[in-house]
Write an enzyme that holds these catalytic residues in place. Structure first.
Site, mmCIF file in Angstrom:
data_model
loop_
_atom_site.group_PDB
_atom_site.id
_atom_site.type_symbol
_atom_site.label_atom_id
_atom_site.label_comp_id
_atom_site.label_asym_id
_atom_site.label_seq_id
_atom_site.Cartn_x
_atom_site.Cartn_y
_atom_site.Cartn_z
ATOM 1 N N CYS A 2 0.845 -1.190 0.000
ATOM 2 C CA CYS A 2 0.000 0.000 0.000
ATOM 3 C C CYS A 2 0.883 1.243 0.000
ATOM 4 O O CYS A 2 2.026 1.209 0.457
ATOM 5 C CB CYS A 2 -0.857 0.037 1.247
ATOM 6 N N TYR A 14 -5.528 -13.251 -4.130
ATOM 7 C CA TYR A 14 -4.926 -12.815 -2.861
ATOM 8 C C TYR A 14 -5.591 -13.544 -1.692
ATOM 9 O O TYR A 14 -6.784 -13.347 -1.435
ATOM 10 C CB TYR A 14 -5.100 -11.295 -2.767
ATOM 11 N N HIS A 64 -2.780 -12.098 4.768
ATOM 12 C CA HIS A 64 -2.881 -11.012 5.757
ATOM 13 C C HIS A 64 -4.136 -11.065 6.609
ATOM 14 O O HIS A 64 -4.479 -10.081 7.273
ATOM 15 C CB HIS A 64 -2.781 -9.643 5.054
ATOM 16 N N ASP A 98 3.841 -9.996 9.045
ATOM 17 C CA ASP A 98 4.494 -9.912 7.738
ATOM 18 C C ASP A 98 5.428 -8.696 7.704
ATOM 19 O O ASP A 98 6.577 -8.802 7.291
ATOM 20 C CB ASP A 98 3.405 -9.800 6.657
#
Ligand code: ADP
Ligand code: SF4
Length: 686
Positions: free
Chosen positions: A31, A170, A173, A266
């Site tokens: 991001c 995806y 997360h 992460d």
């Protein structure tokens, strides 16, 4: 590429489905706080990475449908064809430098609150939304799943139209529907999408198949997969179900992008995860199961670590988000043998905090990050000097070091004078506190550069006063004299009612601790009105040294700002584990003798805490005396920068130093005309 380059293996091409990465450097999705709201700025960030040599440059998670609405956060958006042109900006910018562009399609399930769209929230089973918004998700029925697959497939087609070469499914997360279906605590379904692992993986398999079928002829299909939730047997583990997922899907994706969940694991900070390559243990078996290329991350900044990961067969591609933010030119520097010039990420997560705050990305190490389009800044190129002017920078903290480095790069003669025996200012001191050692990279990178330049004179042990500055005769002066912590207890919580602090009370500040002073024996009370890392690391240092520590904060969490850097739960856990007595929602009212008096932030009810000393982490005073004394001596440039101008984070000081150097001898009218370019909303009806 030269065979003599010890890192030549990192420069080899890698086939990914129908496309070829020119080398092994892969900027994984991350991001930027720019996303669909600031597409020009985002495209320029990505284009810079491509220019810096990354073979693949990904965007950020990109919402595929209005039921995955991450507002108010500025992620990618590809709800319909009208979102395509903004993404062309990025793919064009990336292709212009010979890199592949990747897009991370996402449906966020119950992680999307749908605050803009007011759409129902979707999840595998009934549950609350992931954040504190008081709303629940509905369990998806079969028709919903079919619709979701259709949205994903159509988004993949739009992504291809937008020029992307690699299209992601995806499942990571803990933020995406594909992964939510895999996790038993989120998936209590009894149909063919729930129960056995094979059933829970079914949706991801279908998404991969759908994407291949839609765009696989020309685009690679990548799977981003969180192989371990890092909660032990309580969740998915790399050695158990994580491995089984890889076995089930083995060669279906064209690329495995493997990491750990959640985001805080992460993107762990150096404070809690000091070594680079910290995810290797979770990745190492993936390549033994699949024949497809694998990319992994772990704050990889060392070329030696990268090389060993490829040689050991852990990964095929070196994944990076933060290292590529701190230095978009890592691949080029490795290719050209300029290893010393790599600007290593310090793992502070200020970049992450930008996204969490919904503001454009910023980076402690790389002040040009996020400024490529709006200010026209380049991380490696700065306009040459405009004259033969000599410059003097006073203060060798992050602001002064960055200012001197960039002035020197422009070609000016630079004198940098630092009062103390070492360069680095607050960074040199803070990096000696527990967990912050990597922060010294801010100093090292700049000093290495400065020491190699013939147009720079460096002086330590040189506290300058006004007369000395006048004697030097340099007419262009930048004052970066920093700040010091105040001793009166005034801070944001105590502005209206200043704490009553007796003269005889033993009061210390972070400066005292960083200068090596230790509190007297006995309990020590730390009052934190700063709310990021400093009070917490001081508490840690003292508790580890055997002090009984009471940590008082007016906030309801310890180090509450560190929520933005993803560290807050770890900080609080560490202080609890160290036996620190934490008092939240308490405002300091007085320190008398060996008693500190605190009042409840809500009721005002007071409590006394016995303590032999008090450490006040509230606000800082700016060091402006020298600057004030220089006004009358006829300088042509006199600029106050960094903490001396506005105490803030290290990222702010570095930025201030950089901007001052860039703007030096720039016509004032031009510098003032517009602060930066803006992406103004198009009022045309759509
Ligand atoms: P910033 O974050 O703005 O760079 P720091 O507090 O980290 O600020 O650094 C300021 C530096 O300036 C410190 O290392 C301090 O020793 C130095 N300094 C302060 N006053 C003087 C002075 N009069 N002459 C030279 N150096 C100074
Ligand atoms: Fe690394 Fe900090 Fe820059 Fe993020 S802000 S890339 S963590 S140095």
């Amino acid at each position: 590429m030269s065979d003599a380059n010890p890192y030549a293996m990192l420069l080899e091409p890698v086939q990914i489905g129908p496309v070829t990465a020119r080398n092994r450097f892969y900027q994984v999705p991350h991001c930027t706080g720019l996303g669909h709201l600031r597409p020009r700025a985002d495209a320029a960030v990505r284009g810079m990475k491509a220019e810096g040599g990354w073979a693949v440059v990904s965007n950020q998670e990109t919402e595929i449908h209005p039921t995955s609405d991450l507002s108010p956060y500025a992620e990618g958006r590809l709800w319909d064809a009208r979102d395509v042109p903004a993404l062309w900006l990025m793919t064009d910018a990336v292709h212009a430098h010979g890199a592949l562009a990747a897009i991370q399609l996402v449906h966020n399930g119950n992680h999307a609150q749908n605050l803009l769209t007011r759409a129902p929230v979707l999840a595998p089973s009934e549950m609350s939304v992931d954040m504190t918004h008081p709303k629940q998700a509905q369990a998806m029925d079969k028709a919903d799943i079919r619709e979701f697959r259709r949205w994903h497939r159509e988004a993949a087609l739009r992504a291809k139209d937008a020029g992307f070469d690699i299209i992601y499914v995806y499942a990571g997360h803990n933020m995406t529907l594909a992964q939510h279906f895999m996790l038993p605590h989120m998936n209590q379904r009894s149909d063919e999408y729930g129960g056995s692992l094979e059933n829970r993986v079914r949706l991801t398999r279908e998404l991969l198949e759908d994407t291949h079928e839609a765009v696989g002829d020309s685009c690679a299909v990548a799977l981003r997969f969180a192989i371990d939730e890092m909660v032990g047997a309580d969740g998915m583990q790399a050695s158990e179900e994580g491995r089984a997922v890889v076995e089930l899907l083995a060669d279906l994706p064209d690329l495995w992008d493997v990491n750990v969940a959640d985001w805080s694991n992460d993107s762990a900070t150096t404070r809690f995860q000091p070594g680079d390559g910290y995810q290797n243990a979770f990745l190492s078996h993936v390549k033994q199961i699949t024949r497809k290329p694998v990319v992994g991350v772990g704050r990889l900044t060392s070329p030696d670590m990268m090389l060993s990961m490829v040689k050991k067969g852990i990964v095929d591609l070196i994944g990076a988000a933060r290292p590529s933010i701190a230095d978009p030119f890592i691949p080029k520097k490795i290719e050209e043998g300029r290893i010393d010039e790599i600007r290593e990420c310090i793992g502070c997560n200020i970049c992450v905090s930008s996204d969490n705050l919904g503001i454009p990305i910023r980076c402690t190490q790389n002040p040009t990050m996020g400024e490529e389009w709006r200010r026209g800044w380049h991380p490696e190129i700065i306009p040459p000097k405009k004259s033969n002017a000599d410059t003097l920078v006073i203060g060798g903290g992050p602001a002064g070091l960055e200012c001197a480095t960039q002035l020197a790069r422009r070609g000016y003669q630079v004198t940098l004078a630092e009062a103390s025996a070492e360069f680095g200012g607050r960074v040199a001191k803070e990096s000696k506190l527990p967990g912050l050692a990597a922060w010294s990279r801010v100093v090292d990178y700049r000093l290495i550069d400065l020491k190699q330049r013939g147009n720079v004179q460096l002086f330590t042990d040189s506290r300058l006063d006004g007369d000395q500055v006048a004697e030097l005769g340099v007419e262009h002066v930048f004052v970066a004299t920093g700040s010091h912590w105040r001793t009166d207890g005034i801070g944001r919580s105590t502005q209206r009612h200043m704490p009553q602090i007796e003269q005889t009370a033993k009061v210390l500040t972070p400066d005292d601790i960083m200068n090596g002073l230790l509190p007297p024996d006995g309990p020590v009370m730390i009052y934190d009105d700063d709310h990021i890392y400093l009070a917490g690391v001081i508490a840690e240092k003292l508790a580890t040294a055997g002090y009984q520590v009471v940590f008082v904060t007016p906030e309801s969490l310890v180090s509450t700002y560190a929520v933005n850097t993803l560290e807050q739960p770890r900080i609080q856990a560490r202080l609890i584990e160290l036996g620190i007595d934490i008092r939240c929602n308490q405002v300091l009212t007085a320190v008398k003798g060996d008693i500190a008096r605190i009042g409840c932030a809500f009721t005002g009810r007071e409590t006394d805490i016995p303590c032999a000393s008090t450490i006040l982490v509230t606000e800082r005073h700016r060091e402006t005396a020298l600057y004030d004394s220089l006004h009358g001596i006829g300088l042509k440039t006199l600029e106050l920068i960094g903490d001396a101008a506005s105490p803030g984070l290290i990222v702010d000081a570095v930025f201030a130093g950089h901007r001052a150097a860039r703007d030096f001898e720039r016509p004032k009218a031009e510098a003032d005309k517009d602060w930066f370019r803006r992406e103004i909303i198009d009022l045309e009806e759509t």
